[in-house]
Scaffold this motif. Sequence first.
Motif, PDB file in Angstrom:
ATOM      1  N   ILE A 488       0.835  -1.204   0.000  1.00  0.00           N
ATOM      2  CA  ILE A 488       0.000   0.000   0.000  1.00  0.00           C
ATOM      3  C   ILE A 488       0.869   1.252   0.000  1.00  0.00           C
ATOM      4  O   ILE A 488       0.642   2.187  -0.786  1.00  0.00           O
ATOM      5  CB  ILE A 488      -0.950  -0.016   1.221  1.00  0.00           C
ATOM      6  N   LEU A 489       1.887   1.281   0.854  1.00  0.00           N
ATOM      7  CA  LEU A 489       2.768   2.447   0.921  1.00  0.00           C
ATOM      8  C   LEU A 489       3.488   2.665  -0.406  1.00  0.00           C
ATOM      9  O   LEU A 489       3.594   3.805  -0.895  1.00  0.00           O
ATOM     10  CB  LEU A 489       3.775   2.277   2.055  1.00  0.00           C
ATOM     11  N   ALA A 490       3.979   1.580  -1.013  1.00  0.00           N
ATOM     12  CA  ALA A 490       4.739   1.710  -2.258  1.00  0.00           C
ATOM     13  C   ALA A 490       3.845   2.192  -3.399  1.00  0.00           C
ATOM     14  O   ALA A 490       4.216   3.108  -4.153  1.00  0.00           O
ATOM     15  CB  ALA A 490       5.391   0.375  -2.616  1.00  0.00           C
ATOM     16  N   LEU A 497      -0.506   9.376  -3.965  1.00  0.00           N
ATOM     17  CA  LEU A 497      -1.763   9.324  -3.223  1.00  0.00           C
ATOM     18  C   LEU A 497      -1.474   9.086  -1.747  1.00  0.00           C
ATOM     19  O   LEU A 497      -0.437   8.519  -1.388  1.00  0.00           O
ATOM     20  CB  LEU A 497      -2.646   8.191  -3.747  1.00  0.00           C
ATOM     21  N   ALA A 498      -2.399   9.480  -0.894  1.00  0.00           N
ATOM     22  CA  ALA A 498      -2.257   9.215   0.533  1.00  0.00           C
ATOM     23  C   ALA A 498      -2.466   7.726   0.792  1.00  0.00           C
ATOM     24  O   ALA A 498      -3.479   7.165   0.370  1.00  0.00           O
ATOM     25  CB  ALA A 498      -3.264  10.031   1.330  1.00  0.00           C
ATOM     26  N   PRO A 499      -1.532   7.054   1.469  1.00  0.00           N
ATOM     27  CA  PRO A 499      -1.738   5.634   1.794  1.00  0.00           C
ATOM     28  C   PRO A 499      -3.029   5.381   2.567  1.00  0.00           C
ATOM     29  O   PRO A 499      -3.666   4.335   2.409  1.00  0.00           O
ATOM     30  CB  PRO A 499      -0.507   5.278   2.627  1.00  0.00           C
ATOM     31  N   TYR A 629      -7.208   5.599   9.334  1.00  0.00           N
ATOM     32  CA  TYR A 629      -5.892   5.148   8.867  1.00  0.00           C
ATOM     33  C   TYR A 629      -4.898   6.309   8.795  1.00  0.00           C
ATOM     34  O   TYR A 629      -3.695   6.095   8.978  1.00  0.00           O
ATOM     35  CB  TYR A 629      -6.018   4.457   7.505  1.00  0.00           C
ATOM     36  N   ARG A 630      -5.390   7.505   8.546  1.00  0.00           N
ATOM     37  CA  ARG A 630      -4.479   8.663   8.578  1.00  0.00           C
ATOM     38  C   ARG A 630      -3.839   8.802   9.955  1.00  0.00           C
ATOM     39  O   ARG A 630      -2.641   9.046  10.084  1.00  0.00           O
ATOM     40  CB  ARG A 630      -5.236   9.946   8.229  1.00  0.00           C
ATOM     41  N   MET A 631      -4.654   8.604  10.995  1.00  0.00           N
ATOM     42  CA  MET A 631      -4.115   8.689  12.352  1.00  0.00           C
ATOM     43  C   MET A 631      -3.186   7.514  12.644  1.00  0.00           C
ATOM     44  O   MET A 631      -2.131   7.688  13.260  1.00  0.00           O
ATOM     45  CB  MET A 631      -5.259   8.757  13.361  1.00  0.00           C
ATOM     46  N   LEU A 632      -3.557   6.321  12.193  1.00  0.00           N
ATOM     47  CA  LEU A 632      -2.727   5.146  12.449  1.00  0.00           C
ATOM     48  C   LEU A 632      -1.380   5.230  11.727  1.00  0.00           C
ATOM     49  O   LEU A 632      -0.359   4.774  12.235  1.00  0.00           O
ATOM     50  CB  LEU A 632      -3.460   3.884  12.002  1.00  0.00           C
ATOM     51  N   LEU A 633      -1.383   5.825  10.533  1.00  0.00           N
ATOM     52  CA  LEU A 633      -0.156   5.940   9.742  1.00  0.00           C
ATOM     53  C   LEU A 633       0.617   7.219  10.036  1.00  0.00           C
ATOM     54  O   LEU A 633       1.657   7.466   9.427  1.00  0.00           O
ATOM     55  CB  LEU A 633      -0.505   5.888   8.248  1.00  0.00           C
ATOM     56  N   ALA A 634       0.083   8.025  10.954  1.00  0.00           N
ATOM     57  CA  ALA A 634       0.738   9.275  11.354  1.00  0.00           C
ATOM     58  C   ALA A 634       1.024  10.176  10.156  1.00  0.00           C
ATOM     59  O   ALA A 634       2.089  10.793  10.033  1.00  0.00           O
ATOM     60  CB  ALA A 634       2.032   8.977  12.123  1.00  0.00           C
ATOM     61  N   GLU A 635       0.056  10.247   9.249  1.00  0.00           N
ATOM     62  CA  GLU A 635       0.183  11.178   8.127  1.00  0.00           C
ATOM     63  C   GLU A 635      -0.002  12.603   8.636  1.00  0.00           C
ATOM     64  O   GLU A 635      -0.532  12.822   9.725  1.00  0.00           O
ATOM     65  CB  GLU A 635      -0.860  10.842   7.055  1.00  0.00           C
TER      66      GLU A 635
END
Length: 648
Positions: A488-490, A497-499, A629-635
């Motif tokens: 997903i990150l790659a 795009l935002a993961p 997921y934004r919070m979980l991925l610390a975006e």
Amino acid sequence: MSLCRRCHKLGAVLLLFSGFAHGALSAQQELLLQNAAQAFSQGNYRPAAAALPQLANTYMGPWVAYWSLQPRLQTLQNAQFRQFANEFPQGAAYLLLRRQWLIELGKRQDWQHFTEVYHAGPAPENITIRCYAARNPLLRMGDPGSLWQTAPATDGACNRMAKNALSQGQIATPLLWQKLAQMVRTQQLHTAASFATYLPGPASSAVAALLQNPHAWLAAHAETTGAEFGSVAGAELLHLALLCELPNAPALAVAQAETLPDLTAAQRASVCYSAAQQAAQKFQTQNAVAWYQAAVNADASYRPEVDVLQWMVRSALLQQDWPLVLAAVQRLPREQAEKSQWQFWRALALQKSGEPAAARAIWSRIASPFDAFGQLATVALGRPLGLPTANPGATTFTAPGGTRSAPESQENSSLRRAFKLYQLGLYFDALWEWGRYLDTLPNTDAIRAATEKAAQNQAWLLAINASTRIPNDADWRQGYVLPYRNDILASAAQNALAPSLVAGVIRQESGFAPGISSSAGAQGIMQVMPGTAAWVQRHYPQTATADLQSASGNIQIGTAYLAYLRSQLGNSPLLLAAAYNAGPGAVQRWLAKIPIGDSQWTGLIFAANIPYRQTRDYVLAVLSNTIVYRMLLAEPTQSPLSYWQLAR
């Protein structure tokens, strides 16, 4: 081989075993199981039937027996079902086959065997089966009128039950008129015509005529219905004719509803509400609001169907008619009105009407980091959005490389079956088995433990499903798993795009279940149609060699398609989510037709007015997922409201 010989063969296999063991499968049994499952997914029962002697006494025996019977349901004999039920009673496979078999027996009108199977287990909640039970002369279970009143107009079993009951005088004429109006509203005109024959006197032929040409019928009979058909039947015929006229001449139908003397107040309101809903769904908001108001003026006590009132709210939001928003929410049934989306709009209407304290009280009650409207309520209160501290007593799990998992719990055959079905790619069957297992658990701690076990087995869809049963999504690390993180990150980085958006789409599309496919043919973790995948691979070179059937390849193709949608619609997550579900053409049509206001809530109001219910629900789920997921991925921190804008 004859059905009778198949019946004896199955019986011989099942009678050979008095129960099934719980041990591990041998390599040969695993191969037989995989072949049987794959064949079943293609509608072929034969490999399962051939493998049953070797697998009937294993923990997967019930499902192998199910696969050997379900594809040939239309030619099955009751003796075959009975032998299956004797060997595998009360399990998830039994409950599923029993439900399907009862429907098949109802279609056959095999009332003797229907009665036998019906009495052999719990009373089903399925409305189709309940209608068959009411029609069955050996059962007569349930009131035909009450069942028909709650059944969808398109349910054939319930309609056949109703015709049988009408012919025996078990359903009163007022309910028949009510259902005819429902059928006309939902454009089930052929079905309505088939029921017209059950009306007494000349009303029967009148309904047939007005369904064919309501305008001509009204021109000939509008002023004389009372004298021709009697006051009650005449008013009902006028009501039906006006409902029929609505799709082609809504303004005329409303005008006639307001002036024709024979109509009741409720019938006038019904026509106005139906016209308003039709206008709302065509984004003719001024007409919609005017006709909603006309409906209220005609009969303030009349309560239309729930979806009519929901569209009343949506049109009022587009017009920023805050008193009408409040009036519409107030008219919703209590269980609907208390849902977070309608409470959010009620609070906004109160704020706009000069009652900020009342608005804040509602927003405080529904604020949540997990629900879309709970997230927006948090923003409306001016509070920062964050995930709660995890329950220290709960087991937790993330994808490989995450936190420590829970200790092994004692093996449970139902649990093992659910995970094996998931492993085999039979996701519907896995969810059915899983749901029946979760129903047996005593509390949320037990559900958390089961969720942990699902995560350990990489049954991500099952873990997400179980987490929804935990009040307030108490452990977000179980409900928002993130397998395939590196892929997903790659892919997100490659397409700028935002993961979190990619993860949010995947969670809604497939629950991270690899190899899943839809009835429409969408494939894999991001549910990409093969035609779309081929187009993406021709136009995005980085996906040319990606394998649609693998998780990583599917993510590459699905993420590239999201990038294409961004090139058409801009960087609005709201529009990207809507287009991923409904297609960019549909979104562009909506942007052209839906009146766009100018406020911080414009995008949210636009989303509420999307005409496809599936897309409305999809957008809510994807954006709330994305924000978590934004919070979980610390975006980088953004206001959740920014995701709901039409342009970024």
